[in-house]
Scaffold this active site. Structure first.
Site, mmCIF file in Angstrom:
data_model
loop_
_atom_site.group_PDB
_atom_site.id
_atom_site.type_symbol
_atom_site.label_atom_id
_atom_site.label_comp_id
_atom_site.label_asym_id
_atom_site.label_seq_id
_atom_site.Cartn_x
_atom_site.Cartn_y
_atom_site.Cartn_z
ATOM 1 N N HIS A 67 0.847 -1.196 0.000
ATOM 2 C CA HIS A 67 0.000 0.000 0.000
ATOM 3 C C HIS A 67 0.878 1.240 0.000
ATOM 4 O O HIS A 67 2.101 1.130 0.053
ATOM 5 C CB HIS A 67 -0.959 0.015 1.202
ATOM 6 C CG HIS A 67 -0.291 0.049 2.537
ATOM 7 N ND1 HIS A 67 0.537 -0.950 2.999
ATOM 8 C CD2 HIS A 67 -0.344 0.964 3.545
ATOM 9 C CE1 HIS A 67 0.956 -0.649 4.220
ATOM 10 N NE2 HIS A 67 0.457 0.503 4.574
ATOM 11 N N HIS A 69 2.546 4.004 1.895
ATOM 12 C CA HIS A 69 2.932 4.110 3.300
ATOM 13 C C HIS A 69 3.059 5.567 3.702
ATOM 14 O O HIS A 69 3.496 6.383 2.912
ATOM 15 C CB HIS A 69 4.286 3.443 3.525
ATOM 16 C CG HIS A 69 4.379 2.068 2.958
ATOM 17 N ND1 HIS A 69 3.862 0.976 3.596
ATOM 18 C CD2 HIS A 69 4.901 1.617 1.805
ATOM 19 C CE1 HIS A 69 4.075 -0.096 2.852
ATOM 20 N NE2 HIS A 69 4.701 0.269 1.754
ATOM 21 N N ASP A 71 4.234 5.983 7.138
ATOM 22 C CA ASP A 71 5.105 5.929 8.311
ATOM 23 C C ASP A 71 6.570 5.763 7.918
ATOM 24 O O ASP A 71 7.440 5.782 8.762
ATOM 25 C CB ASP A 71 4.670 4.796 9.247
ATOM 26 C CG ASP A 71 4.675 3.449 8.551
ATOM 27 O OD1 ASP A 71 4.780 3.429 7.307
ATOM 28 O OD2 ASP A 71 4.586 2.434 9.249
ATOM 29 N N HIS A 72 6.823 5.545 6.652
ATOM 30 C CA HIS A 72 8.207 5.507 6.189
ATOM 31 C C HIS A 72 8.231 5.869 4.708
ATOM 32 O O HIS A 72 7.220 5.809 4.034
ATOM 33 C CB HIS A 72 8.842 4.128 6.420
ATOM 34 C CG HIS A 72 8.199 3.030 5.621
ATOM 35 N ND1 HIS A 72 7.208 2.226 6.137
ATOM 36 C CD2 HIS A 72 8.379 2.613 4.352
ATOM 37 C CE1 HIS A 72 6.837 1.353 5.206
ATOM 38 N NE2 HIS A 72 7.522 1.571 4.116
ATOM 39 N N HIS A 123 -7.273 -0.951 5.813
ATOM 40 C CA HIS A 123 -6.249 -0.062 6.390
ATOM 41 C C HIS A 123 -6.124 1.153 5.468
ATOM 42 O O HIS A 123 -6.093 2.289 5.922
ATOM 43 C CB HIS A 123 -4.941 -0.836 6.524
ATOM 44 C CG HIS A 123 -3.755 -0.002 6.870
ATOM 45 N ND1 HIS A 123 -3.655 0.700 8.043
ATOM 46 C CD2 HIS A 123 -2.604 0.255 6.185
ATOM 47 C CE1 HIS A 123 -2.495 1.346 8.064
ATOM 48 N NE2 HIS A 123 -1.848 1.095 6.945
ATOM 49 N N ASP A 140 -0.056 -3.984 6.176
ATOM 50 C CA ASP A 140 -0.647 -3.505 7.435
ATOM 51 C C ASP A 140 -2.097 -3.960 7.584
ATOM 52 O O ASP A 140 -2.842 -3.397 8.379
ATOM 53 C CB ASP A 140 -0.595 -1.975 7.494
ATOM 54 C CG ASP A 140 0.839 -1.475 7.504
ATOM 55 O OD1 ASP A 140 1.764 -2.305 7.534
ATOM 56 O OD2 ASP A 140 1.022 -0.246 7.492
ATOM 57 N N HIS A 181 4.615 -4.813 9.774
ATOM 58 C CA HIS A 181 5.267 -4.288 10.984
ATOM 59 C C HIS A 181 5.069 -5.309 12.093
ATOM 60 O O HIS A 181 4.126 -6.096 12.055
ATOM 61 C CB HIS A 181 4.585 -3.009 11.514
ATOM 62 C CG HIS A 181 4.580 -1.860 10.570
ATOM 63 N ND1 HIS A 181 5.655 -1.031 10.391
ATOM 64 C CD2 HIS A 181 3.600 -1.382 9.761
ATOM 65 C CE1 HIS A 181 5.340 -0.090 9.517
ATOM 66 N NE2 HIS A 181 4.098 -0.283 9.109
HETATM 67 FE FE FE Z 1 0.432 1.406 6.633
#
Ligand code: FE
Length: 241
Positions: A67, A69, A71-72, A123, A140, A181
């Site tokens: 997907h 992202h 967060d990074h 998500h 995720d 994660h």
């Molecule tokens: Fe994510």
């Protein structure tokens, strides 16, 4: 003595971790042809990943993203450019830059294997999981004993519940679950284990209870959560938010 040659029948997996964003990336390859796919590479880990690819003599065919992202920083475009691989991501992400926009059920071949994209929205609307030879790389969507958040990036708890129960939990129980994660140091699980022990979304949790619980959750601001909340979902950038 004749030289001993290793023979592998199964695809090989290397699980890679980014300590900054707690992200797992994966390198999956056919040990005979050395054709490989990368899943969810992290930009900051590009030198490490490239070094490993070269050490193992791999030819990267696809760089897959579960997907978009937030967060990074995704390392997909850089890795694809460097290795001449193709990028692939779910069509539902709205990406305009990926080489392949994946549909539900689409398969991508590398070496003797093919990896199948399963649409698992919730998500984010464009989330895909990737299934290969008894393994599931689910980004995720499903975590070990929990699942991805649904409170931003157009997440929807009802859709997530349906993806997990109607698609992921219908896979054989021995299927290995490799998440995007893990915050507890667990690296792999199985569908059967998650059905039984996942107290967020496993067996016995109703859709209604799940939706209510997800709506009440307040996530602490971690590493880049503030940034996540203010970042527009970049459709133009596609793989590189
Ligand atoms: Fe994510």
């Amino acid at each position: 003595m004749p030289e001993q040659k290793e023979t592998f029948l199964n695809p090989q997996v290397r699980q890679l971790f980014d300590y900054e964003s707690w992200t797992y990336s994966y390198l999956v390859f056919d040990p005979q042809s050395l054709d490989a796919v990368s899943i969810d590479p992290v930009l900051e880990q590009h030198p490490r990943d490239l070094k490993l690819i070269r050490e193992l003599g791999l030819k990267l065919i696809y760089v897959l993203e579960t997907h978009l992202h937030t967060d990074h920083q995704s390392g997909a475009e850089k890795l694809a450019e460097t290795t001449e691989a193709q990028t692939a991501i779910g069509r539902g992400t709205g990406s305009t830059t990926a080489s392949v926009l994946l549909e539900d059920g689409q398969e991508l071949s590398f070496g003797a294997f093919s990896i199948k994209a399963l649409a698992t929205p919730g998500h984010t609307p464009g989330c895909m999981s990737f299934q290969l030879e008894g393994m599931l790389f689910c980004g995720d969507t499903l975590f070990i004993r929990s699942c991805g958040r649904t409170d931003f990036q157009q997440g929807d708890p009802r859709v997530l519940y349906q993806s997990i129960h109607e698609k992921i939990f219908r896979l054989p129980p021995e299927t290995l679950v490799y998440p995007g994660h893990d915050y507890n140091g667990i690296m792999v699980s199985t569908i059967g284990e998650e059905l039984r022990w996942n107290t967020s979304v496993g067996h016995g949790i109703s859709e209604q209870d799940f939706v209510e619980k997800m709506k009440k959750l307040h996530f602490p601001d971690s590493n880049s959560i503030e940034e996540e909340r203010t970042l527009p979902l970049s459709h133009h950038a596609g793989l590189h938010v």
